[in-house]
Design an enzyme around this catalytic site. Structure first.
Site, PDB file in Angstrom:
ATOM      1  N   ASN A  59      42.334  43.971  36.340  1.00 14.31           N
ATOM      2  CA  ASN A  59      43.243  42.990  35.735  1.00 14.31           C
ATOM      3  C   ASN A  59      42.420  41.963  34.956  1.00 14.31           C
ATOM      4  OD1 ASN A  59      45.066  41.004  35.107  1.00 14.31           O
ATOM      5  ND2 ASN A  59      45.973  40.888  37.159  1.00 14.31           N
ATOM      6  N   CYS A  90      48.388  35.409  33.045  1.00 19.24           N
ATOM      7  CA  CYS A  90      48.254  36.791  32.542  1.00 19.24           C
ATOM      8  C   CYS A  90      49.172  37.094  31.363  1.00 19.24           C
ATOM      9  CB  CYS A  90      48.510  37.789  33.654  1.00 19.24           C
ATOM     10  SG  CYS A  90      47.270  37.700  34.960  1.00 19.24           S
ATOM     11  N   HIS A 111      50.981  45.231  31.075  1.00 17.21           N
ATOM     12  CA  HIS A 111      49.919  44.439  31.693  1.00 17.21           C
ATOM     13  C   HIS A 111      49.252  45.314  32.748  1.00 17.21           C
ATOM     14  CE1 HIS A 111      47.632  41.278  33.366  1.00 17.21           C
ATOM     15  NE2 HIS A 111      48.381  41.094  34.437  1.00 17.21           N
TER      16      HIS A 111
HETATM   17  N1  COA Z   1      40.410  46.243  51.147  1.00 15.43           N
HETATM   18  C1  COA Z   1      40.861  46.691  52.306  1.00 15.43           C
HETATM   19  N2  COA Z   1      41.935  46.182  52.931  1.00 15.43           N
HETATM   20  C2  COA Z   1      42.561  45.162  52.333  1.00 15.43           C
HETATM   21  C3  COA Z   1      42.135  44.630  51.108  1.00 15.43           C
HETATM   22  C4  COA Z   1      41.002  45.214  50.515  1.00 15.43           C
HETATM   23  N3  COA Z   1      40.493  44.796  49.342  1.00 15.43           N
HETATM   24  N4  COA Z   1      42.939  43.615  50.755  1.00 15.43           N
HETATM   25  C5  COA Z   1      43.861  43.507  51.715  1.00 15.43           C
HETATM   26  N5  COA Z   1      43.649  44.446  52.682  1.00 15.43           N
HETATM   27  C6  COA Z   1      44.393  44.687  53.901  1.00 15.43           C
HETATM   28  C7  COA Z   1      45.217  43.505  54.336  1.00 15.43           C
HETATM   29  O1  COA Z   1      44.448  42.599  55.063  1.00 15.43           O
HETATM   30  C8  COA Z   1      46.294  44.172  55.151  1.00 15.43           C
HETATM   31  O2  COA Z   1      45.789  44.442  56.420  1.00 15.43           O
HETATM   32  P1  COA Z   1      46.707  44.260  57.718  1.00 15.43           P
HETATM   33  O3  COA Z   1      47.847  45.185  57.543  1.00 15.43           O
HETATM   34  O4  COA Z   1      45.772  44.620  58.832  1.00 15.43           O
HETATM   35  O5  COA Z   1      47.121  42.828  57.707  1.00 15.43           O
HETATM   36  C9  COA Z   1      46.520  45.507  54.457  1.00 15.43           C
HETATM   37  O6  COA Z   1      45.350  45.719  53.637  1.00 15.43           O
HETATM   38  C10 COA Z   1      47.757  45.533  53.583  1.00 15.43           C
HETATM   39  O7  COA Z   1      47.763  44.372  52.790  1.00 15.43           O
HETATM   40  P2  COA Z   1      48.929  44.085  51.778  1.00 15.43           P
HETATM   41  O8  COA Z   1      48.674  42.779  51.122  1.00 15.43           O
HETATM   42  O9  COA Z   1      50.262  44.301  52.432  1.00 15.43           O
HETATM   43  O10 COA Z   1      48.710  45.283  50.756  1.00 15.43           O
HETATM   44  P3  COA Z   1      49.578  45.674  49.533  1.00 15.43           P
HETATM   45  O11 COA Z   1      49.981  47.086  49.629  1.00 15.43           O
HETATM   46  O12 COA Z   1      50.642  44.665  49.217  1.00 15.43           O
HETATM   47  O13 COA Z   1      48.498  45.601  48.353  1.00 15.43           O
HETATM   48  C11 COA Z   1      47.872  44.153  46.561  1.00 15.43           C
HETATM   49  C12 COA Z   1      47.873  44.373  48.055  1.00 15.43           C
HETATM   50  C13 COA Z   1      47.235  42.808  46.273  1.00 15.43           C
HETATM   51  C14 COA Z   1      47.057  45.267  45.921  1.00 15.43           C
HETATM   52  C15 COA Z   1      49.320  44.202  46.030  1.00 15.43           C
HETATM   53  O14 COA Z   1      50.137  43.399  46.818  1.00 15.43           O
HETATM   54  C16 COA Z   1      49.415  43.788  44.610  1.00 15.43           C
HETATM   55  O15 COA Z   1      48.889  44.430  43.727  1.00 15.43           O
HETATM   56  N6  COA Z   1      50.163  42.701  44.352  1.00 15.43           N
HETATM   57  C17 COA Z   1      50.310  42.207  43.007  1.00 15.43           C
HETATM   58  C18 COA Z   1      49.102  41.444  42.655  1.00 15.43           C
HETATM   59  C19 COA Z   1      48.999  41.212  41.196  1.00 15.43           C
HETATM   60  O16 COA Z   1      49.258  42.074  40.422  1.00 15.43           O
HETATM   61  N7  COA Z   1      48.567  40.009  40.869  1.00 15.43           N
HETATM   62  C20 COA Z   1      48.330  39.648  39.543  1.00 15.43           C
HETATM   63  C21 COA Z   1      49.595  39.470  38.822  1.00 15.43           C
HETATM   64  S1  COA Z   1      49.211  39.135  37.191  1.00 15.43           S
END
Ligand code: COA
Length: 323
Positions: free
Chosen positions: A280, A114, A250
């Site tokens: 993204n 990215c 970003h």
């Molecule tokens: N829809 C519904 N529920 C979802 C889901 C979706 N698309 N994706 C994950 N979940 C669920 C998980 O399974 C989890 O359930 P559980 O508590 O029963 O296990 C719950 O939502 C929370 O998941 P978690 O991963 O802790 O959520 P989060 O608040 O960390 O958000 C992201 C997840 C991916 C949005 C976040 O971590 C993020 O943005 N991270 C950075 C990713 C990024 O920017 N990557 C690219 C970098 S360039």
């Protein structure tokens, strides 16, 4: 006299097809509400069959060249940040160079996930500052949805396709004031796609060719790293937080963007946000946001722009720019 690289014009391109959160609700167990509150994303563009990273970058590059009034044959450099090249080789930048008619100048791709566009911009800036290049076309483009596992709700909701471009020209007046590029391969397992050339084209039911991500860890490191990065960028440019007119971050997650804005002590009115519309787009994200901001009339000549990105590698990179 100091030579600077100045952004003469910008361009961008998006695939026509829009996929909304409601569309994804039909594919995986997710909800519009979950996606919006966790990421800020409402919709994303997805490339049509046969539409490539090179096609999008070509369109963005063509638009930037036209607005700059620069002929392709006057370019000394064509560089593309991408992690989804059209083919393994030649570099997609070479394919674009040929389509534009810029044949003969240097052309290459940069893979920093990215942060690809920010890396490409940093490289082009240094070539211009040392006098080896007078005019450069710098692009960031991706068709990341090609390697998304549409059954994995943790990743498929996050990504989209798109491209952005800038034309840089050597000038005496300040343009790009500082660039900072970093990577830490120790975090390689947090965000990666394991399929490759040398390790073999492993594609077990398409589960190999997919983005693997430890979202929560990536989130935490992104916030911490970008916090330090904006401080480093201000110091490198000899500036204060109050000198920044626009933060152009970003576009991965609105909550990460808000954390960086808070660190800078600037309100969200001075932050360019396109993650809601584009999701993204990896290397496409920052130049796409920049072009959107320029065309909307928000970003004006003479303003100070802080651009930053973060991605797989892990990589992170920034630029302070007098637009
Ligand atoms: N829809 C519904 N529920 C979802 C889901 C979706 N698309 N994706 C994950 N979940 C669920 C998980 O399974 C989890 O359930 P559980 O508590 O029963 O296990 C719950 O939502 C929370 O998941 P978690 O991963 O802790 O959520 P989060 O608040 O960390 O958000 C992201 C997840 C991916 C949005 C976040 O971590 C993020 O943005 N991270 C950075 C990713 C990024 O920017 N990557 C690219 C970098 S360039």
């Amino acid at each position: 006299m100091t030579t600077y690289a100045r952004i003469v014009a910008t361009g961008s391109a998006l695939p026509a097809r829009v996929v909304t959160n409601a569309d994804l609700e039909k594919v995986v167990d997710t909800s519009d509400e979950w996606i919006r509150t966790r990421t800020g994303i409402r919709e994303r563009h997805v490339a049509a069959e046969g539409e490539t990273t090179g096609d999008l970058a070509f369109r963005a590059g063509q638009q930037a060249l036209k607005d700059a009034g620069v002929k392709a044959s006057d370019l000394d450099m064509v560089v593309l940040g991408t992690t989804t090249p059209d083919i393994i080789f030649p570099a997609t930048a070479c394919l674009i160079q040929n389509r534009l008619g810029a044949n003969g100048c240097m052309a290459f791709d940069v893979n920093a996930a990215c942060s690809g566009f920010m890396y490409a911009l940093g490289i082009a800036n240094n070539f211009i500052r040392t006098g080896q290049v007078k005019r450069a076309l710098v692009m960031g483009a991706e068709t990341l949805t090609r390697m998304v596992d549409w059954e994995d709700r943790q990743t498929c909701v996050l990504f989209g396709d798109g491209a952005g471009a800038v034309v840089l020209e050597a000038t005496d007046a300040p343009g790009i004031l500082a660039t900072c590029l970093h990577a830490d391969g120790g975090y390689k397992d947090l965000l990666y796609n394991p399929v490759g050339v040398s390790v073999g084209f492993k594609d077990e039911k398409n589960h190999g060719v997919r983005i693997n991500m430890k979202g929560r860890e990536v989130f935490k490191i992104a916030v911490k790293t970008l916090d330090a990065l904006v401080g480093e960028t201000l110091t490198a440019a000899g500036m204060q937080e109050t000198d920044v007119d626009w933060l152009i971050p970003h576009q991965a997650n609105l909550r990460i963007i808000e954390a960086t804005a808070k660190r800078l002590g600037i309100s969200m009115e001075r932050v360019i946000v396109t993650v809601d519309k584009h999701a993204n787009t990896s290397s496409g994200s920052v130049p796409l946001a920049l072009d959107t901001a320029v065309r909307s009339g928000k970003v004006r000549r003479g303003q100070n722009l802080l651009l930053e990105a973060f991605g797989g590698g892990l990589t992170w990179a920034s630029a302070m720019i007098r637009y």
